[in-house]
Motif scaffolding. Structure first.
Motif, PDB file in Angstrom:
ATOM      1  N   UNK A 156       0.840  -1.201   0.000  1.00 19.65           N
ATOM      2  CA  UNK A 156       0.000   0.000   0.000  1.00 19.65           C
ATOM      3  C   UNK A 156       0.874   1.250   0.000  1.00 19.65           C
ATOM      4  N   UNK A 157       1.905   1.249   0.833  1.00 20.31           N
ATOM      5  CA  UNK A 157       2.821   2.393   0.896  1.00 20.31           C
ATOM      6  C   UNK A 157       3.509   2.596  -0.454  1.00 20.31           C
ATOM      7  N   UNK A 158       4.004   1.487  -1.031  1.00 16.05           N
ATOM      8  CA  UNK A 158       4.749   1.577  -2.292  1.00 16.05           C
ATOM      9  C   UNK A 158       3.863   1.988  -3.456  1.00 16.05           C
ATOM     10  N   UNK A 159       2.615   1.576  -3.434  1.00 16.32           N
ATOM     11  CA  UNK A 159       1.713   1.886  -4.545  1.00 16.32           C
ATOM     12  C   UNK A 159       1.316   3.357  -4.572  1.00 16.32           C
ATOM     13  N   UNK A 160       1.292   4.000  -3.403  1.00 16.65           N
ATOM     14  CA  UNK A 160       0.806   5.381  -3.317  1.00 16.65           C
ATOM     15  C   UNK A 160       1.915   6.421  -3.350  1.00 16.65           C
ATOM     16  N   UNK A 161       3.094   6.074  -2.855  1.00 16.82           N
ATOM     17  CA  UNK A 161       4.160   7.066  -2.742  1.00 16.82           C
ATOM     18  C   UNK A 161       4.592   7.676  -4.075  1.00 16.82           C
ATOM     19  N   UNK A 259      15.369   5.839  -8.506  1.00 14.20           N
ATOM     20  CA  UNK A 259      14.775   7.173  -8.668  1.00 14.20           C
ATOM     21  C   UNK A 259      15.280   7.838  -9.944  1.00 14.20           C
ATOM     22  N   UNK A 260      16.580   7.738 -10.193  1.00 12.20           N
ATOM     23  CA  UNK A 260      17.156   8.354 -11.390  1.00 12.20           C
ATOM     24  C   UNK A 260      16.635   7.698 -12.660  1.00 12.20           C
ATOM     25  N   UNK A 261      16.434   6.390 -12.619  1.00 15.09           N
ATOM     26  CA  UNK A 261      15.849   5.709 -13.773  1.00 15.09           C
ATOM     27  C   UNK A 261      14.399   6.145 -13.969  1.00 15.09           C
ATOM     28  N   UNK A 262      13.691   6.393 -12.864  1.00 16.02           N
ATOM     29  CA  UNK A 262      12.317   6.897 -12.981  1.00 16.02           C
ATOM     30  C   UNK A 262      12.302   8.258 -13.690  1.00 16.02           C
ATOM     31  N   UNK A 263      13.246   9.131 -13.327  1.00 16.41           N
ATOM     32  CA  UNK A 263      13.360  10.434 -14.001  1.00 16.41           C
ATOM     33  C   UNK A 263      13.702  10.239 -15.473  1.00 16.41           C
ATOM     34  N   UNK A 282       9.647   2.080 -10.936  1.00 16.63           N
ATOM     35  CA  UNK A 282      10.909   2.204 -10.188  1.00 16.63           C
ATOM     36  C   UNK A 282      10.727   2.752  -8.771  1.00 16.63           C
ATOM     37  N   UNK A 283       9.831   3.741  -8.602  1.00 19.46           N
ATOM     38  CA  UNK A 283       9.634   4.317  -7.272  1.00 19.46           C
ATOM     39  C   UNK A 283       9.000   3.307  -6.320  1.00 19.46           C
ATOM     40  N   UNK A 284       7.982   2.607  -6.784  1.00 21.03           N
ATOM     41  CA  UNK A 284       7.345   1.609  -5.916  1.00 21.03           C
ATOM     42  C   UNK A 284       8.328   0.481  -5.593  1.00 21.03           C
TER      43      UNK A 284
END
Length: 382
Positions: A156-161, A259-263, A282-284
């Protein structure tokens, strides 16, 4: 009625055709026609089958050799600066093009006035706070089912952040973590100098501290940090200072790699849905694993201190903030920026002069393609 007509007539046409090649071309013409009602209208995104069904049938007479010829190739390709000459869709840049955009984004961020870097960094910190507060509010109040299934709380935390990075990527916000990669890439490509890189990192970090602190205080003052939300915030913060300097350093490297790959992926996509997908996975991933993100910690730690968690500022600084900042910087500047500069940029021997020449050729080919498509449309109209 329009859609019934739109799909029924071509289907009847397909049934009357003996050639499977002609059937396939008609079907592609139908699908591309539907795309014309939903996709962006651009000469560079236009499919060769976006014409009418009659045009698709006309194109079916072309042989494979004709389609490979230089004069017809422009009708069948979306050109890219990618040296591999791979064909990419209108919604996605090639890896090389994405890296060029990545470095140019870093140059734009670094060359802003300090007050504007700070302003965008404060907003970026606030958006991280929003993502953190949302995740804490939901994951912290799952209740008994969460206690029996720890993975559910993490999920839940990973899906929303990831909502925070989507807000930042689409509004031009700045995070220290992302700037360690984008501005470093700009430096490797000689788009900025060392002074601009250091200035950007310091100012963006300061802005992130202010933005995250504002959100932590606002959430505490407004009574949002209560019940399960408060319990999860304190548990998370205490856990983050429980690891050694070395472990948090390595966790920070792994975190900012994602995070950098997400960007990178957000910049590679040309539409909002693509950016959302590129950011979310990537963030989740780093959140669910439990890695260390310096800017997210700048929200969690002040929030936990306001809630009287069993923490000291010494623990926060020396057991978390410092190793995590260093690890995030290593990941952004070396693991991602230097790595892709080696693959696509100056560190791999690709000089800017070569890229400038390729860009000029690309623009020339794009103009020729545009002119050719316009002449075809004029011919069809006539």
């Amino acid at each position: 009625e329009f859609f019934i007509f739109f799909f029924t007539i071509p289907c009847q046409t397909i049934n009357t055709m003996k050639s499977s090649r002609q059937q396939l071309l008609v079907l592609l013409g139908v699908l591309s026609g539907a795309q014309a009602f939903t996709g962006p209208q651009s000469v560079m995104t236009a499919s060769p089958f976006v014409r009418t069904t009659g045009s698709a049938l006309k194109m079916s007479k072309e042989t494979d050799m004709e389609r490979e010829s230089d004069e017809n190739k422009s009708l069948h390709e979306t050109y890219s600066l990618d040296l591999s000459k791979t064909i990419y869709t209108s919604s996605m840049k090639s890896p090389k093009d994405a890296y060029v955009a990545f470095a140019e984004k870093g140059a734009a961020n670094a060359k802003m006035a300090k007050r504007k870097i700070f302003h965008q960094a404060v907003l970026g910190g606030c958006y991280v706070g929003f993502g953190g507060l949302l995740s804490l509010s939901i994951a912290g109040n799952i209740g008994g089912i969460g206690g029996a299934n720890p993975g559910l709380e993490k999920m839940a935390f990973a899906a929303l952040f990831p909502v925070n990075l989507l807000l930042i990527a689409t509004t031009g916000g700045q995070l220290f973590t992302g700037n360690t990669a984008t501005v470093a890439a700009a430096r490797f490509e000689e788009l900025v100098d060392n002074r601009e890189l250091i200035r950007n990192w310091i100012v963006s970090l300061a802005g992130n501290v202010v933005g995250c602190s504002i959100m932590a205080y606002a959430a505490w003052y407004a009574g949002c940090l209560t019940g399960g939300t408060a319990d999860l915030a304190m548990k998370t913060a205490v856990g983050k200072v429980g690891a050694t300097f070395g472990k948090n350093f390595v966790k920070a490297i792994l975190c900012n790699w994602m995070v950098s790959i997400a960007v990178f992926l957000a910049g590679a996509s040309n539409d909002l849905v693509g950016k959302l997908v590129g950011v979310w996975f990537p963030i989740s991933t780093f959140v669910a694993i439990g890695l260390e993100h310096s800017v997210a910690n700048l929200f969690i730690m002040p929030a936990a201190m306001l809630l009287k968690a069993q923490l000291t500022w010494g623990d926060i600084m020396f057991r978390n903030v410092i190793p995590v900042l260093l690890g995030n910087a290593v990941a952004g500047a070396i693991v991602v920026a230097a790595s892709y500069s080696y693959q696509f940029g100056r560190l791999g021997g690709k000089r800017r002069a070569i890229f400038a020449e390729q860009l000029a050729q690309y623009e020339k080919r794009k103009m020729l393609l545009k002119n050719k498509i316009e002449s075809l449309r004029e011919g069809q109209t006539a």
